[in-house]
Design a protein around this motif. Structure first.
Motif, PDB file in Angstrom:
ATOM      1  N   ALA A  81       2.950  -1.684   9.758  1.00 60.38           N
ATOM      2  CA  ALA A  81       1.555  -1.693  10.177  1.00 60.38           C
ATOM      3  C   ALA A  81       0.732  -1.633   8.902  1.00 60.38           C
ATOM      4  N   THR A  82      -0.446  -2.650   9.299  1.00 65.97           N
ATOM      5  CA  THR A  82      -1.435  -2.804   7.959  1.00 65.97           C
ATOM      6  C   THR A  82      -3.006  -2.788   8.316  1.00 65.97           C
ATOM      7  N   ASN A  83      -3.726  -2.563   7.355  1.00 67.92           N
ATOM      8  CA  ASN A  83      -5.005  -2.412   7.597  1.00 67.92           C
ATOM      9  C   ASN A  83      -5.515  -4.016   7.719  1.00 67.92           C
ATOM     10  N   GLY A  84      -5.605  -4.186   8.957  1.00 69.09           N
ATOM     11  CA  GLY A  84      -5.845  -5.703   9.365  1.00 69.09           C
ATOM     12  C   GLY A  84      -4.688  -6.695   8.793  1.00 69.09           C
ATOM     13  N   SER A  85      -4.517  -7.882   9.460  1.00 68.15           N
ATOM     14  CA  SER A  85      -3.296  -8.485   9.212  1.00 68.15           C
ATOM     15  C   SER A  85      -3.735  -9.215   7.827  1.00 68.15           C
ATOM     16  N   ASP A  86      -4.899  -9.280   7.520  1.00 67.99           N
ATOM     17  CA  ASP A  86      -5.319  -9.648   6.008  1.00 67.99           C
ATOM     18  C   ASP A  86      -4.300  -8.914   4.988  1.00 67.99           C
ATOM     19  N   GLU A  87      -4.228  -7.802   5.309  1.00 63.75           N
ATOM     20  CA  GLU A  87      -3.493  -6.893   4.204  1.00 63.75           C
ATOM     21  C   GLU A  87      -2.091  -7.094   4.275  1.00 63.75           C
ATOM     22  N   ALA A  88      -1.240  -7.708   5.295  1.00 62.54           N
ATOM     23  CA  ALA A  88      -0.154  -7.786   5.594  1.00 62.54           C
ATOM     24  C   ALA A  88       0.293  -9.180   4.862  1.00 62.54           C
ATOM     25  N   LEU A  89      -0.897 -10.110   4.922  1.00 55.45           N
ATOM     26  CA  LEU A  89      -0.536 -11.357   4.242  1.00 55.45           C
ATOM     27  C   LEU A  89      -0.700 -11.232   2.694  1.00 55.45           C
ATOM     28  N   ASN A  90      -1.556 -10.253   2.311  1.00 52.83           N
ATOM     29  CA  ASN A  90      -1.737  -9.894   0.723  1.00 52.83           C
ATOM     30  C   ASN A  90      -0.420  -9.478   0.290  1.00 52.83           C
ATOM     31  N   PHE A  91      -0.046  -8.481   1.041  1.00 49.01           N
ATOM     32  CA  PHE A  91       1.414  -7.977   0.801  1.00 49.01           C
ATOM     33  C   PHE A  91       2.309  -8.737   0.585  1.00 49.01           C
ATOM     34  N   ALA A  92       2.457  -9.621   1.432  1.00 53.28           N
ATOM     35  CA  ALA A  92       3.367 -10.542   1.472  1.00 53.28           C
ATOM     36  C   ALA A  92       3.419 -11.807   0.477  1.00 53.28           C
ATOM     37  N   PHE A  93       1.954 -11.975  -0.002  1.00 52.93           N
ATOM     38  CA  PHE A  93       1.720 -12.952  -1.232  1.00 52.93           C
ATOM     39  C   PHE A  93       2.284 -12.349  -2.163  1.00 52.93           C
ATOM     40  N   ALA A  94       1.922 -11.116  -2.497  1.00 53.62           N
ATOM     41  CA  ALA A  94       2.150 -10.182  -3.614  1.00 53.62           C
ATOM     42  C   ALA A  94       3.682  -9.964  -3.903  1.00 53.62           C
ATOM     43  N   ALA A  95       4.276  -9.695  -2.666  1.00 55.83           N
ATOM     44  CA  ALA A  95       5.876  -9.512  -2.790  1.00 55.83           C
ATOM     45  C   ALA A  95       6.752 -10.712  -3.088  1.00 55.83           C
ATOM     46  N   PHE A  96       6.291 -11.641  -2.598  1.00 60.13           N
ATOM     47  CA  PHE A  96       7.381 -13.034  -2.753  1.00 60.13           C
ATOM     48  C   PHE A  96       6.933 -14.214  -3.366  1.00 60.13           C
ATOM     49  N   SER A  97       5.769 -14.353  -4.056  1.00 63.53           N
ATOM     50  CA  SER A  97       5.335 -15.306  -4.662  1.00 63.53           C
ATOM     51  C   SER A  97       4.847 -14.801  -6.270  1.00 63.53           C
TER      52      SER A  97
END
Ligand SMILES: *Cc1c(COP(=O)(O)O)cnc(C)c1O
Length: 368
Positions: A81-97
């Protein structure tokens, strides 16, 4: 810019959110919010949870994560669960690229993707949409790069069939594919829903959540901002293989362990307990979308085929920016993007029938 601003960010152009004017009461058809109020139980949950604001929120968002897992028929460890899906996207960008793992997305899509890429210093490449504003999935097959695709896409509203999403995921097994489903609750199969009592395990046939058990390189993000009347609460989530979720949790615990506050968390649980209410509202929005589309076409507009809660519309009779400005002075906000390819268009959120009628009346006045 101060003279202290890090050279890491001098090139960063931040995301520009849609207008949220305070000075005047507009009919807001510019940021794809829901025109419907939260379910009464959500407001009660917000009120009840306020009494424990002296305590930190549960960093695991346990109840909410359980409720999300139950709702989407996946395991607890498949969800964050994230603070808006924007945060989920940012986590995914940071984690995998990173510098060696660039990310690819369409040239016309959610404006936050290039911002997240630059913020995390990730090189990115864009792929042109076809001339009818569609994503051609073949452009993404076996490219061996990380990919993010909004499905339905924004601001076009066009849905990529799940079989084509699967080809992209399957043919890039050594890269992460993020499917941003912010608008998935407005796809056609929602109209088939007729039992609103329990939606546990119900996943729309168009959704890539169906593919999560099969692929370890797929991340699906979702939000409560559009279909669940909770834009101001800031609640989103990601569903993926447990190892991908674990990596995203590492980023979360390295930035903001209490990312979902306790009021929002309680609202999210109550919203999922009343998901039938929201999905019924989505059905209303889909019907209103068809009404709006038909009426705009009657007035000579071209409209892209939308599977979302907005339409992307242009008229031969009036320029996109002029229509946006004239509607604004008539008290109606729509979203205009000032670029070469999009300048002729406006993105119009589907509101209630009375909001749509007010819009149509204003358009008739403007183009007469
Ligand atoms: C609105 C939107 C989001 C995220 O919204 P949140 O309010 O941060 O959940 C993500 N992707 C797209 C394409 C959107 O339009």
């Amino acid at each position: 810019m101060s003279r202290f601003f890090s050279s890491n960010f001098v090139e960063l152009t931040p995301y520009t959110p849609g207008e949220q004017p305070k000075e005047k009461k507009y009919i807001k058809l510019n940021t794809n919010e829901s025109p419907f109020l939260p379910a009464p139980a959500v407001c009660e949950a917000a009120k009840a949870s306020a009494a424990s604001l002296n305590l930190y929120s549960d960093p695991e968002s346990t109840k909410l994560t359980q409720a999300l897992a139950k709702r989407f028929g996946v395991d607890f460890y498949n969800v964050i669960a994230t603070n808006g899906s924007d945060e989920a996207l940012n986590f995914a960008f940071a984690a995998f690229s990173d510098a060696k793992n660039p990310i690819v997305f369409p040239d016309i899509t959610y404006g936050f993707y290039p911002v997240f890429a630059r913020l995390n210093r990730i090189p990115y490449e864009t792929v042109s949409l076809s001339c009818d504003f569609k994503i051609d999935y073949r452009d993404y097959v076996a490219i061996n790069k990380n990919i993010v695709i909004a499905n339905p896409n924004a601001p076009t509203g066009i849905l990529l069939p799940l079989s084509e999403v699967e080809e992209i995921v399957k043919s890039n097994p050594d890269n992460v594919v993020i499917i941003d489903e912010a608008y998935m609750d407005f796809c056609d199969s929602v109209l088939e829903l007729d039992d609103y009592s329990s939606l546990d395990g119900k996943v729309w046939k168009e959704s890539a959540i169906n593919l999560v058990p099969k692929y370890d390189n797929l991340i699906v993000t979702g939000t409560f901002s559009k279909s669940r009347s909770l834009a101001g609460g800031r609640l989103g989530f990601a569903i993926a293989n447990k190892d991908l979720i674990a990596d995203m949790r590492t980023i979360k615990y390295s930035t903001n362990p209490y990312n979902v506050n306790s009021i929002t968390s309680a609202c999210g649980v109550a919203a999922l307990e009343n998901d039938g209410y929201y999905m019924k509202n989505c059905q209303t929005i889909i019907k209103n979308r068809e009404y709006l589309t038909c009426e705009l076409k009657n007035r000579g507009f071209s409209i892209l085929p939308s599977s979302s809660n907005f339409v992307f519309a242009k008229s031969e009779k009036i320029g996109g920016e002029k229509l946006y400005l004239e509607l604004k002075s008539a008290g109606i906000l729509v979203r205009h993007f000032e670029t070469d390819k999009l300048g002729q268009y406006n993105r119009i959120t589907v509101g209630t029938t009375s909001e749509i009628d007010a819009l149509l009346k204003a358009i008739d006045e403007i183009i007469k």
